[in-house]
Write a protein that holds these residues in place. Sequence first.
Motif, PDB file in Angstrom:
ATOM      1  N   GLY A  45      19.574 -15.122  29.914  1.00  0.00           N
ATOM      2  CA  GLY A  45      20.627 -15.322  30.902  1.00  0.00           C
ATOM      3  C   GLY A  45      21.556 -16.491  30.683  1.00  0.00           C
ATOM      4  N   HIS A  46      21.378 -17.259  29.586  1.00  0.00           N
ATOM      5  CA  HIS A  46      22.277 -18.386  29.330  1.00  0.00           C
ATOM      6  C   HIS A  46      22.178 -18.764  27.855  1.00  0.00           C
ATOM      7  N   TYR A  47      23.187 -19.531  27.386  1.00  0.00           N
ATOM      8  CA  TYR A  47      23.213 -19.973  25.988  1.00  0.00           C
ATOM      9  C   TYR A  47      22.881 -21.454  25.842  1.00  0.00           C
ATOM     10  N   GLY A  48      22.791 -22.171  26.975  1.00  0.00           N
ATOM     11  CA  GLY A  48      22.603 -23.616  26.914  1.00  0.00           C
ATOM     12  C   GLY A  48      21.153 -24.032  27.062  1.00  0.00           C
ATOM     13  N   VAL A  49      20.926 -25.344  26.912  1.00  0.00           N
ATOM     14  CA  VAL A  49      19.585 -25.922  27.032  1.00  0.00           C
ATOM     15  C   VAL A  49      19.638 -27.148  27.950  1.00  0.00           C
ATOM     16  N   PRO A  50      18.505 -27.457  28.583  1.00  0.00           N
ATOM     17  CA  PRO A  50      17.290 -26.651  28.602  1.00  0.00           C
ATOM     18  C   PRO A  50      17.456 -25.427  29.497  1.00  0.00           C
ATOM     19  N   LEU A  51      16.931 -24.320  29.028  1.00  0.00           N
ATOM     20  CA  LEU A  51      16.920 -23.096  29.812  1.00  0.00           C
ATOM     21  C   LEU A  51      15.471 -22.712  30.059  1.00  0.00           C
ATOM     22  N   MET A  52      15.121 -22.565  31.327  1.00  0.00           N
ATOM     23  CA  MET A  52      13.784 -22.151  31.706  1.00  0.00           C
ATOM     24  C   MET A  52      13.876 -20.762  32.321  1.00  0.00           C
ATOM     25  N   VAL A  53      13.139 -19.820  31.770  1.00  0.00           N
ATOM     26  CA  VAL A  53      13.180 -18.441  32.255  1.00  0.00           C
ATOM     27  C   VAL A  53      11.794 -18.085  32.801  1.00  0.00           C
ATOM     28  N   TYR A  54      11.785 -17.729  34.068  1.00  0.00           N
ATOM     29  CA  TYR A  54      10.525 -17.377  34.730  1.00  0.00           C
ATOM     30  C   TYR A  54      10.667 -16.023  35.402  1.00  0.00           C
ATOM     31  N   ASP A  55       9.797 -15.108  35.041  1.00  0.00           N
ATOM     32  CA  ASP A  55       9.780 -13.781  35.639  1.00  0.00           C
ATOM     33  C   ASP A  55      11.173 -13.135  35.605  1.00  0.00           C
ATOM     34  N   GLY A  56      11.858 -13.306  34.475  1.00  0.00           N
ATOM     35  CA  GLY A  56      13.169 -12.704  34.284  1.00  0.00           C
ATOM     36  C   GLY A  56      14.330 -13.447  34.914  1.00  0.00           C
ATOM     37  N   GLU A  57      14.074 -14.602  35.528  1.00  0.00           N
ATOM     38  CA  GLU A  57      15.134 -15.355  36.217  1.00  0.00           C
ATOM     39  C   GLU A  57      15.433 -16.640  35.449  1.00  0.00           C
ATOM     40  N   PRO A  58      16.715 -16.893  35.087  1.00  0.00           N
ATOM     41  CA  PRO A  58      17.055 -18.094  34.331  1.00  0.00           C
ATOM     42  C   PRO A  58      17.342 -19.294  35.232  1.00  0.00           C
ATOM     43  N   PHE A  59      16.882 -20.457  34.768  1.00  0.00           N
ATOM     44  CA  PHE A  59      17.163 -21.724  35.432  1.00  0.00           C
ATOM     45  C   PHE A  59      17.714 -22.661  34.351  1.00  0.00           C
ATOM     46  N   PHE A  60      19.033 -22.895  34.368  1.00  0.00           N
ATOM     47  CA  PHE A  60      19.688 -23.671  33.320  1.00  0.00           C
ATOM     48  C   PHE A  60      19.884 -25.119  33.762  1.00  0.00           C
ATOM     49  N   GLY A  61      19.396 -26.034  32.957  1.00  0.00           N
ATOM     50  CA  GLY A  61      19.596 -27.460  33.210  1.00  0.00           C
ATOM     51  C   GLY A  61      18.382 -28.121  33.819  1.00  0.00           C
ATOM     52  N   GLN A  62      18.219 -29.401  33.487  1.00  0.00           N
ATOM     53  CA  GLN A  62      17.079 -30.146  34.014  1.00  0.00           C
ATOM     54  C   GLN A  62      17.162 -30.281  35.522  1.00  0.00           C
ATOM     55  N   ASP A  63      18.368 -30.164  36.084  1.00  0.00           N
ATOM     56  CA  ASP A  63      18.543 -30.292  37.526  1.00  0.00           C
ATOM     57  C   ASP A  63      18.171 -29.013  38.284  1.00  0.00           C
ATOM     58  N   ARG A  64      17.710 -27.998  37.563  1.00  0.00           N
ATOM     59  CA  ARG A  64      17.210 -26.789  38.229  1.00  0.00           C
ATOM     60  C   ARG A  64      15.680 -26.743  38.245  1.00  0.00           C
ATOM     61  N   TYR A  65      15.061 -27.834  37.829  1.00  0.00           N
ATOM     62  CA  TYR A  65      13.594 -27.851  37.784  1.00  0.00           C
ATOM     63  C   TYR A  65      12.981 -27.623  39.164  1.00  0.00           C
ATOM     64  N   ASP A  66      13.489 -28.298  40.184  1.00  0.00           N
ATOM     65  CA  ASP A  66      12.908 -28.154  41.526  1.00  0.00           C
ATOM     66  C   ASP A  66      13.051 -26.721  42.032  1.00  0.00           C
ATOM     67  N   GLN A  67      14.180 -26.078  41.714  1.00  0.00           N
ATOM     68  CA  GLN A  67      14.341 -24.685  42.108  1.00  0.00           C
ATOM     69  C   GLN A  67      13.366 -23.783  41.353  1.00  0.00           C
ATOM     70  N   LEU A  68      13.115 -24.105  40.093  1.00  0.00           N
ATOM     71  CA  LEU A  68      12.126 -23.358  39.322  1.00  0.00           C
ATOM     72  C   LEU A  68      10.755 -23.422  40.001  1.00  0.00           C
ATOM     73  N   VAL A  69      10.308 -24.610  40.342  1.00  0.00           N
ATOM     74  CA  VAL A  69       9.000 -24.764  40.979  1.00  0.00           C
ATOM     75  C   VAL A  69       8.973 -24.051  42.327  1.00  0.00           C
ATOM     76  N   TRP A  70      10.050 -24.166  43.083  1.00  0.00           N
ATOM     77  CA  TRP A  70      10.154 -23.463  44.372  1.00  0.00           C
ATOM     78  C   TRP A  70       9.971 -21.960  44.201  1.00  0.00           C
ATOM     79  N   ARG A  71      10.642 -21.401  43.186  1.00  0.00           N
ATOM     80  CA  ARG A  71      10.535 -19.968  42.954  1.00  0.00           C
ATOM     81  C   ARG A  71       9.105 -19.606  42.513  1.00  0.00           C
ATOM     82  N   MET A  72       8.528 -20.408  41.652  1.00  0.00           N
ATOM     83  CA  MET A  72       7.181 -20.124  41.156  1.00  0.00           C
ATOM     84  C   MET A  72       6.162 -20.169  42.293  1.00  0.00           C
TER      85      MET A  72
END
Length: 216
Positions: free
Chosen positions: A181-208
Amino acid sequence: MSHVVDLYWSFRSPYSYLVVPRLLELERDFDAHVNVRPVLPIAVRQPEFFANSDPLWFSYLMRDCVRSAEFAGLPLRWPRPDPVVMDFATRTYPKDQPHIHRLTRLGVLAAEQGKGLAVLRAVSHLIWSGEVDGWHEGDHLAQAFAKAGCDLAEMDAVQMAEAERLDAAIKQNEADQREGGHYGVPLMVYDGEPFFGQDRYDQLVWRMRQKGMAGR
């Protein structure tokens, strides 16, 4: 079963450096696993990217990465040398790159050995913290790998002998990154959902946690 995050990550990205300590905490504190997928920087994959960008893009990046590091409580100075050689006058990148291909192959090897995040943490700290000049000289890099439980000499021998295989793995990581879902880094992909940027870490944990990730 652990909740798995695919991490697309570059040794040339200050934001990649900043997110690694939090991902280590994720694995420590939760039923989670980070699947490290090193990629080459955008400057190597798309050399025209910076040459064609608005000058404000780069000036904002420099200001923001320093601020982001200060906010995270981490030291940051632009690497000496830069992992990617750049002609600052033209904002172009020569094809011959002495550092980044080696580093990225070593990152793939570390991930294969189950030490991906540990190597990313130790090596990115060496490169980005500003604690040393000439991170590529002497035994600085070897000591960083040793902190992660790895032998740099052994891994260097493998990355040179298996360069073609490792480069193919990097290419696959880059293809999967775009599929994620993105070309940049850091890109974290969880269960098919992309989280781009270190500032999306909290949203990643929330979703998980929404999807059942429990604490250890």
